[in-house]
Design a protein around this motif. Structure first.
Motif, PDB file in Angstrom:
ATOM      1  N   ALA A 120      -0.873   5.255   1.578  1.00  0.00           N
ATOM      2  CA  ALA A 120      -0.434   4.828   0.249  1.00  0.00           C
ATOM      3  C   ALA A 120      -1.576   4.212  -0.571  1.00  0.00           C
ATOM      4  O   ALA A 120      -1.367   3.800  -1.714  1.00  0.00           O
ATOM      5  CB  ALA A 120       0.718   3.827   0.371  1.00  0.00           C
ATOM      6  N   GLY A 121      -2.783   4.129   0.011  1.00  0.00           N
ATOM      7  CA  GLY A 121      -3.935   3.646  -0.748  1.00  0.00           C
ATOM      8  C   GLY A 121      -4.288   2.186  -0.538  1.00  0.00           C
ATOM      9  O   GLY A 121      -5.179   1.658  -1.203  1.00  0.00           O
ATOM     10  N   TYR A 122      -3.624   1.513   0.386  1.00  0.00           N
ATOM     11  CA  TYR A 122      -3.941   0.115   0.667  1.00  0.00           C
ATOM     12  C   TYR A 122      -5.158   0.048   1.587  1.00  0.00           C
ATOM     13  O   TYR A 122      -5.328   0.882   2.475  1.00  0.00           O
ATOM     14  CB  TYR A 122      -2.759  -0.594   1.320  1.00  0.00           C
ATOM     15  N   THR A 123      -6.013  -0.952   1.377  1.00  0.00           N
ATOM     16  CA  THR A 123      -7.203  -1.154   2.196  1.00  0.00           C
ATOM     17  C   THR A 123      -7.222  -2.598   2.687  1.00  0.00           C
ATOM     18  O   THR A 123      -6.443  -3.438   2.215  1.00  0.00           O
ATOM     19  CB  THR A 123      -8.483  -0.861   1.396  1.00  0.00           C
ATOM     20  N   ASN A 124      -8.139  -2.874   3.624  1.00  0.00           N
ATOM     21  CA  ASN A 124      -8.289  -4.228   4.162  1.00  0.00           C
ATOM     22  C   ASN A 124      -6.945  -4.789   4.633  1.00  0.00           C
ATOM     23  O   ASN A 124      -6.607  -5.935   4.365  1.00  0.00           O
ATOM     24  CB  ASN A 124      -8.949  -5.153   3.127  1.00  0.00           C
ATOM     25  N   VAL A 125      -6.167  -3.980   5.330  1.00  0.00           N
ATOM     26  CA  VAL A 125      -4.846  -4.388   5.815  1.00  0.00           C
ATOM     27  C   VAL A 125      -5.015  -5.372   6.968  1.00  0.00           C
ATOM     28  O   VAL A 125      -5.759  -5.113   7.915  1.00  0.00           O
ATOM     29  CB  VAL A 125      -4.026  -3.157   6.273  1.00  0.00           C
ATOM     30  N   HIS A 126      -4.310  -6.507   6.878  1.00  0.00           N
ATOM     31  CA  HIS A 126      -4.391  -7.521   7.929  1.00  0.00           C
ATOM     32  C   HIS A 126      -3.099  -8.333   7.975  1.00  0.00           C
ATOM     33  O   HIS A 126      -2.220  -8.160   7.133  1.00  0.00           O
ATOM     34  CB  HIS A 126      -5.617  -8.423   7.735  1.00  0.00           C
ATOM     35  N   ASP A 127      -2.993  -9.203   8.953  1.00  0.00           N
ATOM     36  CA  ASP A 127      -1.815 -10.055   9.156  1.00  0.00           C
ATOM     37  C   ASP A 127      -0.510  -9.253   9.119  1.00  0.00           C
ATOM     38  O   ASP A 127       0.456  -9.631   8.466  1.00  0.00           O
ATOM     39  CB  ASP A 127      -1.783 -11.186   8.112  1.00  0.00           C
ATOM     40  N   VAL A 128      -0.499  -8.153   9.853  1.00  0.00           N
ATOM     41  CA  VAL A 128       0.694  -7.300   9.937  1.00  0.00           C
ATOM     42  C   VAL A 128       1.627  -7.894  10.993  1.00  0.00           C
ATOM     43  O   VAL A 128       1.213  -8.121  12.128  1.00  0.00           O
ATOM     44  CB  VAL A 128       0.318  -5.853  10.323  1.00  0.00           C
ATOM     45  N   ASP A 129       2.880  -8.187  10.589  1.00  0.00           N
ATOM     46  CA  ASP A 129       3.842  -8.698  11.558  1.00  0.00           C
ATOM     47  C   ASP A 129       5.257  -8.286  11.166  1.00  0.00           C
ATOM     48  O   ASP A 129       5.521  -7.958  10.018  1.00  0.00           O
ATOM     49  CB  ASP A 129       3.735 -10.216  11.705  1.00  0.00           C
ATOM     50  N   TYR A 130       6.125  -8.280  12.155  1.00  0.00           N
ATOM     51  CA  TYR A 130       7.531  -7.946  11.947  1.00  0.00           C
ATOM     52  C   TYR A 130       8.335  -9.234  12.022  1.00  0.00           C
ATOM     53  O   TYR A 130       8.313  -9.930  13.034  1.00  0.00           O
ATOM     54  CB  TYR A 130       8.005  -6.955  13.012  1.00  0.00           C
ATOM     55  N   GLU A 131       9.001  -9.558  10.911  1.00  0.00           N
ATOM     56  CA  GLU A 131       9.740 -10.814  10.843  1.00  0.00           C
ATOM     57  C   GLU A 131      10.926 -10.656   9.903  1.00  0.00           C
ATOM     58  O   GLU A 131      10.823 -10.028   8.847  1.00  0.00           O
ATOM     59  CB  GLU A 131       8.804 -11.923  10.340  1.00  0.00           C
ATOM     60  N   ASP A 132      12.048 -11.232  10.290  1.00  0.00           N
ATOM     61  CA  ASP A 132      13.252 -11.241   9.458  1.00  0.00           C
ATOM     62  C   ASP A 132      13.699  -9.849   9.039  1.00  0.00           C
ATOM     63  O   ASP A 132      14.163  -9.634   7.918  1.00  0.00           O
ATOM     64  CB  ASP A 132      13.065 -12.131   8.224  1.00  0.00           C
ATOM     65  N   GLY A 133      13.537  -8.872   9.920  1.00  0.00           N
ATOM     66  CA  GLY A 133      14.069  -7.540   9.667  1.00  0.00           C
ATOM     67  C   GLY A 133      13.188  -6.607   8.871  1.00  0.00           C
ATOM     68  O   GLY A 133      13.590  -5.480   8.588  1.00  0.00           O
TER      69      GLY A 133
END
Length: 143
Positions: free
Chosen positions: A99-112
């Motif tokens: 989708a064109g996003y860069t520098n992706v960080h702090d990925v987490d699954y929370e609250d659904g």
């Protein structure tokens, strides 16, 4: 306004639309959020607010359990906090890259829902909310 400024503005608008990014309240209002949740069997709906690019609320499920829910500001789709994700972190990162996003960080699954921080296609640092079933960006706000 110069032609360059107009062109840059148009390119930015197209990039945001293509990425599915939501930077403002869309079709839903607080009253519509309450109605949407009520139609789906939720009761005792409280603390409705637009935050982090999505609508949030506290409610009770049809079974009487307390739940936190998030709603897609465009479609009204409800994401209860006990929902199970169909995508892995690697899947989410891949979908954001496409989708064109860069520098992706702090990925987490929370609250659904999946959450991440990244630079959007226009280069802005944003917090992103991602659909746990299909990886579509459902909300984003400047970080």
């Amino acid at each position: 306004m110069s032609r360059t400024v107009v062109l840059r503005t148009a390119v930015l608008a197209i990039a945001l639309a293509a990425s599915g990014t939501v930077l403002a309240r869309e079709a839903l209002t607080e009253a519509k959020v309450r109605a949407q949740l009520t139609e789906q069997g939720y009761t005792h709906i409280n603390d409705i607010e637009f935050k982090d690019g999505v609508w949030k609320a506290d409610a009770r499920s049809a079974e009487g359990n307390r739940v936190d829910v998030r709603l897609d500001p465009k479609t009204g789709r409800v994401y209860p906090d006990e929902q199970v994700a169909n995508l892995s972190e690697a899947d989410v990162r891949a979908r954001l890259a496409v989708a064109g996003y860069t520098n992706v960080h702090d990925v987490d699954y929370e609250d659904g829902i999946w959450n991440a921080e990244a630079d959007d296609p226009a280069g802005r640092d944003v917090e992103i909310k991602i659909d746990p079933k299909n990886g579509r960006v459902i909300g984003a706000e400047k970080d």
